[in-house]
Scaffold this active site. Structure first.
Site, short mmCIF file in Angstrom:
data_model
loop_
_atom_site.label_atom_id
_atom_site.label_comp_id
_atom_site.label_asym_id
_atom_site.label_seq_id
_atom_site.Cartn_x
_atom_site.Cartn_y
_atom_site.Cartn_z
N TYR A 208 19.72 8.43 30.87
CA TYR A 208 20.35 7.68 29.77
C TYR A 208 21.81 8.03 29.55
O TYR A 208 22.33 7.92 28.44
CB TYR A 208 19.53 7.88 28.48
CG TYR A 208 18.10 7.39 28.63
CD1 TYR A 208 17.77 6.05 28.41
CD2 TYR A 208 17.10 8.26 29.06
CE1 TYR A 208 16.47 5.60 28.59
CE2 TYR A 208 15.79 7.81 29.24
CZ TYR A 208 15.49 6.48 29.00
OH TYR A 208 14.20 6.04 29.20
N HIS A 338 -2.86 -4.41 35.08
CA HIS A 338 -1.75 -4.16 34.17
C HIS A 338 -0.52 -4.96 34.66
O HIS A 338 -0.11 -4.84 35.81
CB HIS A 338 -1.41 -2.67 34.05
CG HIS A 338 -0.44 -2.44 32.94
ND1 HIS A 338 -0.83 -2.27 31.63
CD2 HIS A 338 0.92 -2.45 32.93
CE1 HIS A 338 0.24 -2.17 30.87
NE2 HIS A 338 1.32 -2.28 31.63
N ALA A 339 0.05 -5.75 33.76
CA ALA A 339 1.12 -6.68 34.16
C ALA A 339 2.34 -5.95 34.71
O ALA A 339 2.73 -4.89 34.22
CB ALA A 339 1.52 -7.53 32.96
N HIS A 368 8.15 -11.32 28.89
CA HIS A 368 8.55 -9.94 29.20
C HIS A 368 8.71 -9.75 30.71
O HIS A 368 9.75 -9.27 31.19
CB HIS A 368 7.49 -8.97 28.64
CG HIS A 368 7.73 -7.54 28.99
ND1 HIS A 368 8.37 -6.66 28.15
CD2 HIS A 368 7.43 -6.83 30.10
CE1 HIS A 368 8.47 -5.48 28.74
NE2 HIS A 368 7.90 -5.54 29.92
N GLU A 369 7.70 -10.13 31.46
CA GLU A 369 7.74 -9.91 32.92
C GLU A 369 8.86 -10.72 33.57
O GLU A 369 9.56 -10.23 34.45
CB GLU A 369 6.40 -10.28 33.57
CG GLU A 369 5.23 -9.41 33.13
CD GLU A 369 5.50 -7.92 33.22
OE1 GLU A 369 6.29 -7.49 34.09
OE2 GLU A 369 4.92 -7.17 32.43
N HIS A 372 12.17 -9.09 33.58
CA HIS A 372 12.38 -8.15 34.70
C HIS A 372 12.84 -8.91 35.94
O HIS A 372 13.78 -8.49 36.62
CB HIS A 372 11.08 -7.43 35.04
CG HIS A 372 10.63 -6.40 34.04
ND1 HIS A 372 11.44 -5.37 33.63
CD2 HIS A 372 9.44 -6.22 33.41
CE1 HIS A 372 10.75 -4.59 32.77
NE2 HIS A 372 9.55 -5.10 32.62
N GLU A 396 13.29 -3.22 30.12
CA GLU A 396 12.14 -3.62 29.32
C GLU A 396 12.52 -4.56 28.18
O GLU A 396 11.68 -5.29 27.65
CB GLU A 396 11.42 -2.39 28.74
CG GLU A 396 10.87 -1.43 29.78
CD GLU A 396 9.89 -2.08 30.74
OE1 GLU A 396 9.27 -3.11 30.38
OE2 GLU A 396 9.74 -1.57 31.87
N HIS A 497 0.12 3.78 31.71
CA HIS A 497 1.34 4.46 32.16
C HIS A 497 1.14 5.95 32.37
O HIS A 497 1.90 6.58 33.12
CB HIS A 497 2.47 4.19 31.16
CG HIS A 497 2.75 2.73 30.98
ND1 HIS A 497 1.85 1.88 30.37
CD2 HIS A 497 3.80 1.96 31.36
CE1 HIS A 497 2.33 0.65 30.36
NE2 HIS A 497 3.52 0.66 30.96
N TYR A 507 10.07 1.88 26.59
CA TYR A 507 9.55 0.81 25.71
C TYR A 507 9.98 1.03 24.26
O TYR A 507 10.21 0.07 23.53
CB TYR A 507 8.04 0.70 25.81
CG TYR A 507 7.56 0.43 27.21
CD1 TYR A 507 7.71 -0.83 27.79
CD2 TYR A 507 6.98 1.43 27.98
CE1 TYR A 507 7.28 -1.08 29.08
CE2 TYR A 507 6.55 1.19 29.29
CZ TYR A 507 6.70 -0.07 29.82
OH TYR A 507 6.28 -0.31 31.10
O1 X8Z Z 1 3.64 -2.12 30.39
C1 X8Z Z 1 4.19 -3.03 29.79
C2 X8Z Z 1 4.54 -4.30 30.55
C3 X8Z Z 1 4.91 -4.05 31.96
S1 X8Z Z 1 6.40 -3.20 32.14
C4 X8Z Z 1 3.37 -5.24 30.52
N1 X8Z Z 1 4.41 -2.94 28.46
C5 X8Z Z 1 4.05 -1.76 27.70
C6 X8Z Z 1 2.54 -1.58 27.63
O2 X8Z Z 1 1.80 -2.52 27.94
O3 X8Z Z 1 2.09 -0.50 27.24
C7 X8Z Z 1 5.06 -3.95 27.63
C8 X8Z Z 1 4.94 -3.44 26.23
C9 X8Z Z 1 4.62 -1.97 26.33
ZN ZN Z 2 8.07 -4.24 31.49
#
Ligand code: X8Z
Ligand code: ZN
Length: 598
Positions: A208, A338-339, A368-369, A372, A396, A497, A507
């Site tokens: 950062y 997971h997206a 959101h996607e 990216h 993000e 994650h 995020y």
């Molecule tokens: O993981 C994501 C995206 C992909 S970068 C779907 N997000 C976080 C989550 O799902 O925990 C978006 C919001 C927070």
């Molecule tokens: Zn994302």
């Protein structure tokens, strides 16, 4: 051949007594080194991306083997280059090369120790943990359930026993990860220390353009700006949950039961809007219902999302996006649901992969996607090490920022989802819905990496992983699990994650930046009304400035990039507070006489 030449010149150097200074690397050597490193990393990256794409779309023994093998090779290359780069520490060189030398060290968030076999082990563990998560299933009500099934129960059921069972069921998939996770954390730390970082948490906080400790302090500062608002929201939601479920399920005071908030991790609470909706003022539409009633399917949701970006003047997605993306969960194979958004070749082979549901949550996720993807395509012209977001929080934030407009009633009317734009009377229901997702998210966005930083700095050992996780959930989110946790519980591993090793502070930062972007973009478009009603749909001049920000990628410190778009050069959650202003007084009024906090 090349290595022989190198050996010969090293030997010659031993025999000629040239002064040390003449041997010292120059700025030009540094530039040449970085150019070679970028081209080797780029080739390896495309190879790794393709293996990762295949594994994420077909999880089998073999695809895991291939991904782990490539991952190991990538980590070895990275270690070799990061080590060689230290030769240029303190060498005077041009600004771009200096920045790239710094970014090179940050290129991998999961670095391996520099000893034989370690890279393969790290890569193998990373693939294994992600795959365990993504294929996780449990038995409930005579059926085998996936995470998607469990999420539906959390979102839709109002039976506290079913909620508890779905929550506990999903959290039963992660105890098997714990030993591997602990081993992986130790290896990552060894790898990070080998590159001069205090631990892997410090490595992650170094992305950062400031010292790692300064970044931690920044997050705390931003959280302080939002915390009073979160406490009001928590207080209001708790009292409505108490009214819905009674004292035995949700007491009037203390923390909220984590399975009652509509989401597996209680990170976004929008699914319980029906339980907490204001008395007296109703919302004239439900986006969940509209999408279904108007016959939307997953592909149409993505097309609609694309339409927002093209309205800003950005180029449509390439045909290959539609041919190669995974948009619906396949029935016949295991995938990572997971997206995510992908950039396979660092040019224009961009894709998304998500198991889209036709609801408001995924309407948000689609925007959101795509944020990216449009970012990736915009910075494709940058050199390899600058092909990234200004920082990962920017990456993000782009789609979320666009989502703020895409959720306005004005926009929903423009695309034919509603017939009339509701008046001011509906501001409170609207803002409450938004706060259930955006404000509720912030303490979650903060605590996930606070936990990992403690794991990496050794202040939490594996025996206390779960206890530390819940201490942070209580401290920041004011939550408690639905019942006592089993001795072997590893609840952090039930969050994607953590299992997949993706840093999370991004995020939290995104939830700050997106409102700063919104405030600036609305000002650019001449908007004079309240921030939450502003939509930048069709605003080409905003799109142009946005595209300029995206094109810069990671080529300069992020405060400079932020400044060009917003005029501000630091993160500031006052835009969040401004957006939700009308809700603040309303919540305070609802909470009168309540003992807020936990
Ligand atoms: O993981 C994501 C995206 C992909 S970068 C779907 N997000 C976080 C989550 O799902 O925990 C978006 C919001 C927070
Ligand atoms: Zn994302």
């Amino acid at each position: 051949m090349k290595s022989m030449l190198l050996a010969a010149s090293a030997a010659a150097a031993l025999w000629t007594a040239t002064p040390a200074a003449a041997q010292a690397p120059t700025g030009l050597d540094a530039k040449a080194f970085i150019e070679r490193a970028e081209s080797r990393l780029a080739a390896m990256n495309e190879y790794a991306n393709r293996a990762q794409w295949v594994r994420a779309n077909f999880i089998t023994e073999d695809s895991q083997w291939i991904e782990a093998k490539v991952g190991g090779e990538q980590k070895e290359l990275f270690t070799e280059l990061a080590k060689e780069a230290t030769k240029f520490d303190g060498v005077q060189t041009d600004a771009a090369t200096r920045r790239k030398l710094k970014l090179l060290k940050l290129y991998l968030s999961l670095p391996a120790p520099d000893r034989p076999g370690a890279a393969a082990e790290v890569a193998g563990l990373a693939t294994k943990l992600d795959s365990i998560y993504s294929t996780g299933k449990f038995r409930y009500g005579g059926k085998t359930l996936t995470l998607n099934d469990a999420e539906d129960i959390l979102a839709d059921s109002r039976d506290p026993a079913a909620l508890k069972a779905a929550w506990e069921g999903w959290h039963s998939i992660s105890p098997v990860m714990k030993a591997d996770y602990a081993r992986l954390a130790a290896l990552l730390n060894e790898g990070s220390r080998g590159m001069g970082f205090k631990d892997t948490g410090a490595l992650w906080r170094s992305g950062y353009d400031m010292e790692p400790d300064a970044f931690a302090a920044e997050e705390d500062r931003l959280w302080k700006q939002v915390e009073p608002f979160y406490k009001q929201l928590h207080c209001y939601v708790r009292s409505r949950l108490n009214a819905q479920y009674g004292d035995a399920v949700q007491p009037k005071t203390g923390p909220i039961r984590a399975d009652l908030l509509g989401n597996m991790w209680a990170q976004q609470w929008g699914h319980i809007y029906d339980v907490v909706q204001p008395k007296g003022v109703t919302s004239s539409y439900s986006l969940d219902k509209l999408l279904v009633d108007k016959g939307y399917d997953a592909v149409r949701m993505v097309k609609t999302g694309e339409g927002f970006y093209t309205s800003l003047g950005l180029e449509p997605l390439p045909q290959t996006f539609w041919e190669r993306s995974l948009i619906v969960r396949p029935r016949d194979r295991e995938v990572v649901c997971h997206a995510s958004a992908w950039d396979l070749d660092d040019k224009d082979d961009i894709r998304i992969k998500m198991c889209t549901k036709v609801n408001a949550e995924d309407f948000q996720t689609v925007h959101h996607e795509l944020g990216h993807n449009f970012y990736q395509r915009a910075y494709a012209g940058q050199p390899f090490l600058f092909k990234n977001g200004a920082n990962d929080g920017f990456h993000e934030a782009i789609g979320d920022f666009v989502g703020l407009s895409a959720f306005t009633p004005t926009y929903l009317k423009q695309i034919g989802l509603i017939d009339t734009v509701p008046g001011e009377a509906e501001d409170i229901p609207f803002l409450l819905k938004m706060a259930l997702d955006k404000i509720a998210f912030m303490p979650f966005g903060l605590m996930v990496d606070k936990w990992r930083w403690q794991v990496f700095d050794g202040s939490v050992d594996p025996a206390h992983y779960n206890e530390a996780w819940w201490a942070l959930k209580l401290k920041y989110q004011g939550l408690t699990p639905p019942g006592p946790r089993p001795a072997d519980a590893f609840d952090p591993g039930a969050k994607y994650h953590v299992a997949a090793g993706v840093p999370y502070a991004r995020y939290f930062m995104a939830h700050v930046y997106e409102f700063q972007f919104q405030r600036a973009a609305c000002a650019q478009s001449g908007w004079k009304g309240p921030l939450h009603r502003c939509s930048i749909y069709g605003q080409k001049q905003v799109g142009e400035k946005l595209n300029a920000m995206l094109q810069a990628g990671q080529s300069q410190p992020w405060p400079e990039t932020l400044k060009v778009f917003t005029g501000e050069s630091r993160a500031d959650a006052s835009a969040v507070v401004e957006y939700f202003k009308p809700l603040e007084g309303w919540l305070a009024k609802q909470n009168k006489g309540q003992q807020c906090g936990w």
